[in-house]
Design a protein around this motif. Structure first.
Motif, PDB file in Angstrom:
ATOM      1  N   MET A  31       0.604   0.460  -6.438  1.00 30.27           N
ATOM      2  CA  MET A  31      -0.398   1.319  -5.663  1.00 30.27           C
ATOM      3  C   MET A  31      -0.902   2.603  -6.026  1.00 30.27           C
ATOM      4  SD  MET A  31       3.044   1.294  -4.423  1.00 30.27           S
ATOM      5  CE  MET A  31       4.220   3.058  -4.080  1.00 30.27           C
TER       6      MET A  31
ATOM      7  N   LYS B  11      -6.940   6.674  -5.990  1.00 32.96           N
ATOM      8  CA  LYS B  11      -6.155   6.509  -5.090  1.00 32.96           C
ATOM      9  C   LYS B  11      -4.660   6.013  -5.461  1.00 32.96           C
ATOM     10  CE  LYS B  11      -6.542   4.557  -0.253  1.00 32.96           C
ATOM     11  NZ  LYS B  11      -7.614   3.806  -0.090  1.00 32.96           N
ATOM     12  N   LEU B  12      -3.541   6.711  -5.062  1.00 31.79           N
ATOM     13  CA  LEU B  12      -2.364   7.183  -5.458  1.00 31.79           C
ATOM     14  C   LEU B  12      -2.063   6.247  -3.663  1.00 31.79           C
ATOM     15  CD1 LEU B  12       0.158   6.114  -6.007  1.00 31.79           C
ATOM     16  CD2 LEU B  12       0.677   8.790  -6.435  1.00 31.79           C
ATOM     17  N   ASN B  13      -1.430   5.312  -3.064  1.00 33.94           N
ATOM     18  CA  ASN B  13      -0.656   4.580  -2.290  1.00 33.94           C
ATOM     19  C   ASN B  13       0.859   5.387  -1.856  1.00 33.94           C
ATOM     20  OD1 ASN B  13      -3.242   2.875  -1.607  1.00 33.94           O
ATOM     21  ND2 ASN B  13      -2.437   2.971   0.226  1.00 33.94           N
ATOM     22  N   PHE B  14       1.263   5.388  -1.399  1.00 35.83           N
ATOM     23  CA  PHE B  14       2.979   5.598  -0.614  1.00 35.83           C
ATOM     24  C   PHE B  14       3.573   4.225  -0.882  1.00 35.83           C
ATOM     25  CE2 PHE B  14       1.761  10.718   0.732  1.00 35.83           C
ATOM     26  CZ  PHE B  14       1.467  10.464  -1.001  1.00 35.83           C
ATOM     27  N   LYS B  15       3.111   3.388  -0.168  1.00 38.82           N
ATOM     28  CA  LYS B  15       3.696   1.868   0.485  1.00 38.82           C
ATOM     29  C   LYS B  15       3.058   0.707  -0.337  1.00 38.82           C
ATOM     30  CE  LYS B  15       5.247   1.877   4.064  1.00 38.82           C
ATOM     31  NZ  LYS B  15       5.442   1.398   5.461  1.00 38.82           N
ATOM     32  N   ARG B  16       3.379  -0.151  -0.529  1.00 39.01           N
ATOM     33  CA  ARG B  16       2.493  -0.902  -1.109  1.00 39.01           C
ATOM     34  C   ARG B  16       2.430  -2.159  -0.341  1.00 39.01           C
ATOM     35  NH1 ARG B  16       5.113  -2.364  -6.350  1.00 39.01           N
ATOM     36  NH2 ARG B  16       6.540  -1.141  -7.500  1.00 39.01           N
TER      37      ARG B  16
ATOM     38  N   SER C   3      -0.207   2.406   4.958  1.00 42.53           N
ATOM     39  CA  SER C   3       0.539   3.031   3.849  1.00 42.53           C
ATOM     40  C   SER C   3      -0.483   4.714   3.902  1.00 42.53           C
ATOM     41  CB  SER C   3      -0.330   2.364   2.806  1.00 42.53           C
ATOM     42  OG  SER C   3       0.415   3.216   1.412  1.00 42.53           O
ATOM     43  N   PRO C   4      -0.240   5.145   4.169  1.00 40.31           N
ATOM     44  CA  PRO C   4      -0.543   7.017   4.020  1.00 40.31           C
ATOM     45  C   PRO C   4      -0.609   6.900   2.261  1.00 40.31           C
ATOM     46  CG  PRO C   4       1.348   7.581   4.438  1.00 40.31           C
ATOM     47  CD  PRO C   4       1.811   5.992   4.151  1.00 40.31           C
ATOM     48  N   TYR C   5      -1.646   7.995   1.356  1.00 41.89           N
ATOM     49  CA  TYR C   5      -2.332   8.204   0.219  1.00 41.89           C
ATOM     50  C   TYR C   5      -2.496   9.564   0.334  1.00 41.89           C
ATOM     51  CZ  TYR C   5      -7.124   7.400   2.657  1.00 41.89           C
ATOM     52  OH  TYR C   5      -8.558   7.186   2.889  1.00 41.89           O
ATOM     53  N   LEU C   6      -2.969   9.434  -1.035  1.00 44.14           N
ATOM     54  CA  LEU C   6      -3.330  11.214  -1.434  1.00 44.14           C
ATOM     55  C   LEU C   6      -4.319  10.537  -2.822  1.00 44.14           C
ATOM     56  CD1 LEU C   6      -0.853  13.247  -2.820  1.00 44.14           C
ATOM     57  CD2 LEU C   6      -2.356  13.175  -1.108  1.00 44.14           C
TER      58      LEU C   6
ATOM     59  N   PHE D 178      -6.274  13.247   2.325  1.00 43.86           N
ATOM     60  CA  PHE D 178      -4.718  12.749   2.358  1.00 43.86           C
ATOM     61  C   PHE D 178      -5.007  11.744   3.208  1.00 43.86           C
ATOM     62  CE2 PHE D 178      -1.783  12.083   5.914  1.00 43.86           C
ATOM     63  CZ  PHE D 178      -0.480  11.505   4.705  1.00 43.86           C
TER      64      PHE D 178
END
Length: 187
Positions: A56, A102-107, A111-114, A143
């Motif tokens: 993630m 970078k932080l992904n919301f899905k593995r 995948s959206p990310y911030l 985003f």
């Protein structure tokens, strides 16, 4: 402030060189559009060398180059230049050096990310007048969405960019903000 940022970047590089995660370099092109009185527009490319800490989250170091039009409109500096121009435009380039998280919301899958870039920007002037600019701290939260391919992934993002700037001919800081649109590829 420069010394602190350089120290943090050097410390991060030493930690980064010992990381055990998967190396994931990426390239990105972006268009930045000014949203304040200074209406700065730029087009550029960036490279980020990142290590995936887990499925993630990843961290990295980035740099790039951007070509920029500084446009000063009817605020602050216009008082000085009004006898010459209603609007005044200068061109320059800048080179950011930054840390990226970078932080992904899905593995897996789409995948959206911030993400956030934090660093320092160096200024390359194309005129004597623009030599009076001094850039500094740059912060850019974003985003975006990763689209996986058989090898690597394509990503698109929208970001808010804050750039600290001093201008020797004006007493006040002339910091500016931009909305950034980017598309890239992660190897």
């Amino acid at each position: 402030m420069k010394k602190i940022i350089v120290f943090v970047l050097l410390a991060f590089i030493s930690i980064y060189s010992n990381a055990q995660g998967k190396f994931e370099p990426s390239v990105k092109v972006s268009f930045d559009l000014g949203i304040d009185d200074y209406k700065n527009k730029s087009f550029g490319a960036e490279f980020i060398g990142a290590y995936r800490i887990n499925k993630m989250f990843k961290v990295g170091i980035g740099t790039g180059i951007s070509y920029c039009d500084f446009l000063y409109e009817k605020a602050g500096i216009n008082d000085i230049l009004s006898k010459y121009h209603d609007d005044y435009k200068e061109t320059a380039a800048y080179i950011p050096l930054f840390i990226n998280g970078k932080l992904n919301f899905k593995r897996e899958g789409i995948s959206p990310y911030l993400s956030v870039d934090l660093g320092y920007t160096f200024f390359i002037s194309f005129s004597d007048y623009a030599d009076n600019n001094k850039l500094g701290l740059m912060v850019k939260p974003a985003f975006g969405v990763d689209f996986p391919l058989s090898k690597g992934s394509i990503f698109t993002e929208i970001a808010y960019k804050y750039q600290a700037r001093k201008f020797d001919l004006v007493a006040d800081d002339m910091n500016y903000s931009q909305i950034s649109f980017g598309i890239g590829y992660t190897f």
